[in-house]
Write an enzyme that holds these catalytic residues in place. Structure first.
Site, short mmCIF file in Angstrom:
data_model
loop_
_atom_site.label_atom_id
_atom_site.label_comp_id
_atom_site.label_asym_id
_atom_site.label_seq_id
_atom_site.Cartn_x
_atom_site.Cartn_y
_atom_site.Cartn_z
N GLY A 13 1.02 -1.18 0.05
CA GLY A 13 -0.11 0.05 -0.05
C GLY A 13 0.85 1.31 0.05
CB VAL A 25 17.30 5.49 -0.40
CG1 VAL A 25 17.94 4.27 -0.99
CG2 VAL A 25 16.52 4.79 0.80
NE ARG A 74 -1.05 -5.13 -1.07
CZ ARG A 74 -1.86 -3.89 -0.59
NH1 ARG A 74 -2.55 -3.54 -1.72
NH2 ARG A 74 -1.68 -3.34 0.35
CG ASP A 105 4.17 -6.34 9.49
OD1 ASP A 105 5.27 -6.01 9.64
OD2 ASP A 105 3.12 -6.49 10.03
CB THR A 127 1.70 1.24 6.28
OG1 THR A 127 0.33 1.13 6.86
CG2 THR A 127 2.89 0.63 7.35
CG ASP A 129 -3.24 0.99 7.99
OD1 ASP A 129 -4.12 1.91 7.87
OD2 ASP A 129 -3.23 -0.10 7.30
CG ASP A 131 -0.36 -1.81 10.06
OD1 ASP A 131 0.79 -1.24 9.57
OD2 ASP A 131 -0.98 -2.44 9.09
NE ARG A 164 -27.83 16.78 8.61
CZ ARG A 164 -27.51 17.28 7.58
NH1 ARG A 164 -26.41 17.66 7.33
NH2 ARG A 164 -28.35 17.74 6.87
NE ARG A 173 -6.41 -4.07 5.11
CZ ARG A 173 -5.64 -4.38 4.12
NH1 ARG A 173 -5.80 -5.52 3.68
NH2 ARG A 173 -4.54 -3.73 4.10
NE ARG A 246 -27.98 13.13 6.25
CZ ARG A 246 -28.13 14.36 5.49
NH1 ARG A 246 -27.02 14.86 4.92
NH2 ARG A 246 -29.23 15.03 5.44
CD GLN A 254 -8.99 7.76 5.86
OE1 GLN A 254 -8.70 7.44 7.03
NE2 GLN A 254 -9.81 6.89 5.19
P1 ADP Z 1 2.43 -4.27 2.92
O1 ADP Z 1 4.10 -4.22 2.44
O2 ADP Z 1 1.99 -2.74 2.76
O3 ADP Z 1 2.03 -5.12 4.06
P2 ADP Z 1 1.49 -6.60 1.22
O4 ADP Z 1 1.16 -7.25 2.34
O5 ADP Z 1 0.46 -6.67 0.03
O6 ADP Z 1 1.98 -5.08 1.55
O7 ADP Z 1 2.78 -7.11 0.58
C1 ADP Z 1 3.41 -6.67 -0.41
C2 ADP Z 1 4.39 -7.47 -1.43
O8 ADP Z 1 5.34 -8.13 -0.40
C3 ADP Z 1 3.38 -8.79 -1.86
O9 ADP Z 1 2.58 -8.42 -2.72
C4 ADP Z 1 4.57 -9.67 -2.14
O10 ADP Z 1 4.96 -9.53 -3.31
C5 ADP Z 1 5.43 -9.42 -1.06
N1 ADP Z 1 5.06 -10.49 0.13
C6 ADP Z 1 3.70 -10.15 1.12
N2 ADP Z 1 3.79 -11.32 1.90
C7 ADP Z 1 5.08 -12.12 1.49
C8 ADP Z 1 5.50 -13.17 1.95
N3 ADP Z 1 5.04 -13.97 3.23
N4 ADP Z 1 6.71 -13.95 1.61
C9 ADP Z 1 7.34 -13.13 0.43
N5 ADP Z 1 7.03 -12.02 0.01
C10 ADP Z 1 5.62 -11.36 0.29
#
Ligand code: ADP
Length: 322
Positions: A13, A25, A74, A105, A127, A129, A131, A164, A173, A246, A254
């Site tokens: 995201g 970087v 993704r 993550d 991110t 979030d 999170d 209101r 999420r 509402r 966001q």
């Molecule tokens: P975020 O990094 O925001 O948590 P995603 O969970 O969509 O987003 O992960 C982004 C990308 O990272 C995925 O499309 C995939 O290519 C890679 N990825 C996610 N989970 C795994 C995993 N368990 N092992 C290896 N690569 C992963």
């Protein structure tokens, strides 16, 4: 020693401040006399070779822009054994020794897998979030909260004119951080988050009635996306209280916009720090903010950490919103 080559990518995201991190970087790498490549559309770029060499001016004029000039995506293919081997091969062919992965993550899991295959990876948490368990802060959160607050303030004006109630759904999420901070900053009557079970009568209706008895005439209820059913909550409030209610979903507004000062500064600090790690020969690390100090953890250990919700802050928010 031969010149080191590193790459940078944004994945998962998007979040405001990703560009500021990319810039940091790139500039830090060039300062260390490294070659620096930009991988486009997250891990996809490593699979299809969508990689460009970046010069010092390529990252001019982006520190204040939302989104990411490298695009994000993704990549389900990357998660497969074939995919990861393809990515490693691309890095070897291009002479890429290390990669800075800016994302959440999921992206760090990808970075961990690449590190295991000998490509040094460092993650930067970004991110909206906030999170990610290992870091107090993730790039994009401050901008997203400020956007949400700006939107809620506008809704509040019209709420006040019409006496209101507004039920406003914000992103998050599994994580109520964005809802909690927006709710505090807007003086919401009730804040509903996925981490805390709620009783609609006790936690929303009773609170509204109690504040109404002391003269309050308009109400804001903030609901995190992950709670679900915010439209039904609005309907129930109107039925129970007779107050016109509402429902608004803030949605993708966001995610965008010019990053706040805090996000630009954090992105700059984390970006430069990530390059330092690679320059020292580090791998499988994630850059984190702890008590406003930048430090780093092993990615595998970081992914095992459990995020803690700030119950005291949640309680305080409701104590002062009466
Ligand atoms: P975020 O990094 O925001 O948590 P995603 O969970 O969509 O987003 O992960 C982004 C990308 O990272 C995925 O499309 C995939 O290519 C890679 N990825 C996610 N989970 C795994 C995993 N368990 N092992 C290896 N690569 C992963």
């Amino acid at each position: 020693m031969s010149q080191m080559s590193i790459a940078v990518l944004t994945s998962g995201g998007d979040a405001p401040g990703m560009n500021a991190a990319v810039r940091a970087v790139v500039r830090a790498a060039l300062n260390k006399d490294m070659r620096i490549f930009g991988v486009r559309r997250g891990f996809n770029g490593l699979l299809n070779g969508d990689i460009i060499e970046i010069g010092i001016r390529t990252v001019s004029d982006i520190i204040h822009r939302g989104g990411t000039i490298l695009y994000t995506a993704r990549s389900p293919e990357f998660k497969t054994e074939e995919g990861i081997n393809k990515a490693v091969k691309t890095c070897q062919q291009m002479g890429i020794d290390g990669i800075v992965v800016i994302g959440g993550d999921g992206s760090f899991r990808g970075a961990r897998d690449l590190s295991k295959k000998g490509i040094a990876c460092v993650g930067i948490p970004a991110t909206i979030d906030n999170d990610i368990a290992c870091s107090d802060y993730t790039i994009g959160f401050d901008t997203a909260v400020n956007t949400a607050v700006e939107m809620v303030d506008k809704i509040r004006d019209t709420n006040q004119s019409h006496n209101r109630c507004s039920v406003i759904e914000v992103m998050g999420r599994d994580c109520g951080e964005l809802a909690l901070h927006t709710g505090i900053a807007c003086g919401a009557t009730a804040i509903i988050v996925p981490e805390v079970p709620f009783d609609i009568d006790k936690d929303i209706i009773d609170r509204m009635m109690a504040t109404q008895r002391t003269g309050k005439k308009h109400f804001i209820v903030i609901v995190a996306e992950g709670v679900g059913g915010s439209a039904d909550i609005a309907k129930y409030i109107e039925e129970k209280t007779g107050i016109e209610t509402r429902h608004t979903v803030l949605g993708h507004v966001q995610r965008g916009g010019s990053p706040s000062v805090h996000d630009r500064v954090m992105a700059s600090r984390m970006g430069a720090y990530a390059v330092d790690i690679l320059a020292r020969g580090g791998s499988n690390r994630v850059v984190v903010s702890k008590k406003n100090e930048i430090t780093d953890y092993d990615i595998s250990e970081a992914l095992e950490m459990k995020r803690e919700f700030n119950d005291d802050l949640y309680k305080m928010a409701h104590e002062i919103s009466v």
